[in-house]
Design an enzyme around this catalytic site. Structure first.
Site, PDB file in Angstrom:
ATOM      1  N   LYS A   1       0.847  -1.195   0.000  1.00  0.00           N
ATOM      2  CA  LYS A   1       0.000   0.000   0.000  1.00  0.00           C
ATOM      3  C   LYS A   1       0.879   1.239   0.000  1.00  0.00           C
ATOM      4  O   LYS A   1       1.842   1.331   0.762  1.00  0.00           O
ATOM      5  CB  LYS A   1      -0.901  -0.004   1.235  1.00  0.00           C
TER       6      LYS A   1
ATOM      7  N   SER B   1      -2.930   2.962 -17.348  1.00  0.00           N
ATOM      8  CA  SER B   1      -2.079   2.522 -16.246  1.00  0.00           C
ATOM      9  C   SER B   1      -1.775   3.643 -15.265  1.00  0.00           C
ATOM     10  O   SER B   1      -2.295   4.750 -15.372  1.00  0.00           O
ATOM     11  CB  SER B   1      -0.763   1.935 -16.750  1.00  0.00           C
TER      12      SER B   1
ATOM     13  N   TYR C   1      -2.999  -1.035 -13.943  1.00  0.00           N
ATOM     14  CA  TYR C   1      -1.747  -1.761 -13.742  1.00  0.00           C
ATOM     15  C   TYR C   1      -0.607  -0.754 -13.661  1.00  0.00           C
ATOM     16  O   TYR C   1      -0.734   0.398 -14.074  1.00  0.00           O
ATOM     17  CB  TYR C   1      -1.513  -2.773 -14.868  1.00  0.00           C
TER      18      TYR C   1
END
Length: 138
Positions: free
Chosen positions: A9, A25, A58
């Site tokens: 995170k 992305s 991503y």
């Protein structure tokens, strides 16, 4: 049995760019990726603290030490430079490893430097607007 658990995170990163004309992305500084164990092409969830938007994309590796957090493609409509976001990666963890699994969490400064690395969420969350803890006993 496997469970989907938070694995990494990046907490309270500042969006440095929003590039609508890129394929898609999120570009993230390589140093930050290394610190939280994330890699290029990994699926991540993005949470925008400014507008509540949540989306998945991503990772593209950004230049080391640049502090770059750039949301690309259509998702760029969900952020603005200066927005504070949380970037979360997940992993499938076998049941027998759940107790030993420790995610890597980077607490960020406003200029996308790592202020602190931790491996667990704080035990309680204090809602200052309510003046009370959100943790409840059942």
């Amino acid at each position: 049995m496997f469970r989907t658990m938070m694995n990494g995170k990046i907490h309270r990163a500042t969006v440095t760019e929003a590039n609508l004309n890129y394929v898609g992305s999120i570009t993230i500084d390589r140093d930050i990726l290394d610190a939280v164990g994330m890699v290029a092409n990994e699926k991540v969830q993005i949470v925008n603290n400014h507008n509540g938007a949540r989306f998945e994309t991503y990772i593209i590796e950004g230049e080391k030490g640049s502090g770059v957090i750039c949301v690309n493609g259509a998702a760029a409509r969900l952020v603005q430079p200066g927005d504070i976001i949380i970037i979360i990666s997940y992993a499938l963890i076998p049941a027998e490893e759940l107790l030993s699994h420790q995610p890597k969490i980077a607490i960020m400064t406003p200029d996308n430097q790592i202020k602190e690395l931790i491996n667990h969420e704080p035990e309680s969350t204090f809602c200052s607007s309510l003046g009370e803890s959100t943790n409840q006993s059942y």
